[in-house]
Write an enzyme that holds these catalytic residues in place. Sequence first.
Site, mmCIF file in Angstrom:
data_model
loop_
_atom_site.group_PDB
_atom_site.id
_atom_site.type_symbol
_atom_site.label_atom_id
_atom_site.label_comp_id
_atom_site.label_asym_id
_atom_site.label_seq_id
_atom_site.Cartn_x
_atom_site.Cartn_y
_atom_site.Cartn_z
ATOM 1 N N ARG A 203 1.263 78.196 28.790
ATOM 2 C CA ARG A 203 2.127 79.149 28.099
ATOM 3 C C ARG A 203 1.458 79.694 26.838
ATOM 4 O O ARG A 203 1.627 80.865 26.479
ATOM 5 C CB ARG A 203 3.456 78.488 27.747
ATOM 6 N N SER A 221 -4.012 68.862 40.317
ATOM 7 C CA SER A 221 -2.890 68.173 40.951
ATOM 8 C C SER A 221 -3.414 66.861 41.516
ATOM 9 O O SER A 221 -4.133 66.133 40.846
ATOM 10 C CB SER A 221 -2.244 69.052 42.027
ATOM 11 N N TYR A 235 4.558 59.933 39.337
ATOM 12 C CA TYR A 235 3.293 60.638 39.511
ATOM 13 C C TYR A 235 3.409 61.685 40.616
ATOM 14 O O TYR A 235 2.940 62.820 40.470
ATOM 15 C CB TYR A 235 2.200 59.632 39.846
ATOM 16 N N LYS A 239 2.902 65.759 40.101
ATOM 17 C CA LYS A 239 1.835 66.498 40.769
ATOM 18 C C LYS A 239 2.386 67.542 41.736
ATOM 19 O O LYS A 239 1.762 68.595 41.938
ATOM 20 C CB LYS A 239 0.883 65.535 41.479
#
Length: 331
Positions: A203, A221, A235, A239
Amino acid sequence: MALTAHSTIGDWLNDPVGGDLVRGLLAQSGASADQLAPILGLPLQQLVAMSQGAMPQSVVDDLVRAANGGEIPTDDEPTGWVERVTAGRFAGKTVIVTGAASGIGKATASRIAREGGRVIAADISAEKLDELKAEHPDIVTVAGDLTQQDTIDAVVEAAGGRIDGLANVAGINDDFSPAGETPDAVWDRVIAINLTAPFKLMRAVLPVMEEAGSGAVLNVSSEAGLRGNASGNAYTASKHGIIGVTKSAAFMYGPKGIRVNSVAPGGVATGIPFPPNVSEYGSGRLAPFQSAIPTIATAEQLAASITYLLSDDAVNINGAIVASDGGWSVQ
């Protein structure tokens, strides 16, 4: 050809002398050569990092001496995969890399720097960032917790008015717990580091890229972002979430000249420790699927995938989720 620390584990096992030495070492810990199948293409030296401190360098040195009549031979020609730097690929570009003090992030920052890029290296460990800067004096380092806005502001300020690339690499493991066991502390920390921090840094840099009319973002990822049986609840959610962030941003900013992609690693030979109190049920449930990992990659091999997608070589790739997992995701 003499066996060295840079000879592959497969070469060691295939050698009459080296094979006996490695199998003997494994037998001492109750392991077998079959368990090395995913890492046959890695250098023997990699076992030190993967052991998370359990195997000292002296063990590898002793194996090399034993295989070569008590001497350590000159090791000029590594076998297996060799990193091939593309000179000037990032010349004139400023790239932010998070998690840059170790593992995949360090390998990514190092490669971009060696390919001519100006690197802004961010990590929570000031000491390890100092080690990186000692290796690459031109790298600009920013130490701090990326879950805090002041650290994100400091990273953007260090980059100055131009940001050509962002590699969101920083991340942590969870405790392998299923949803019914996941503590608030684990959920909050994993989501904060693996999902919220990368989003906030994206952002912050996207307006700079938008003004320039170009840019590339790479979000790391995981295999756990592609399936539900590679890690624990927190987790896996983080991801999957970063893949959603990647696809949304690729759609929104593609027309503005900004590419946003993701690499999903499988097994990684970085020796990153797991947190304490790993879930017994979760670990047992995941074990059969984790044992099916076809290959383990080094940090440098994953950096090759990451830097490709950040570079202009990937000019026509946007919104892609590249499984850099040795084929684990197709099993």
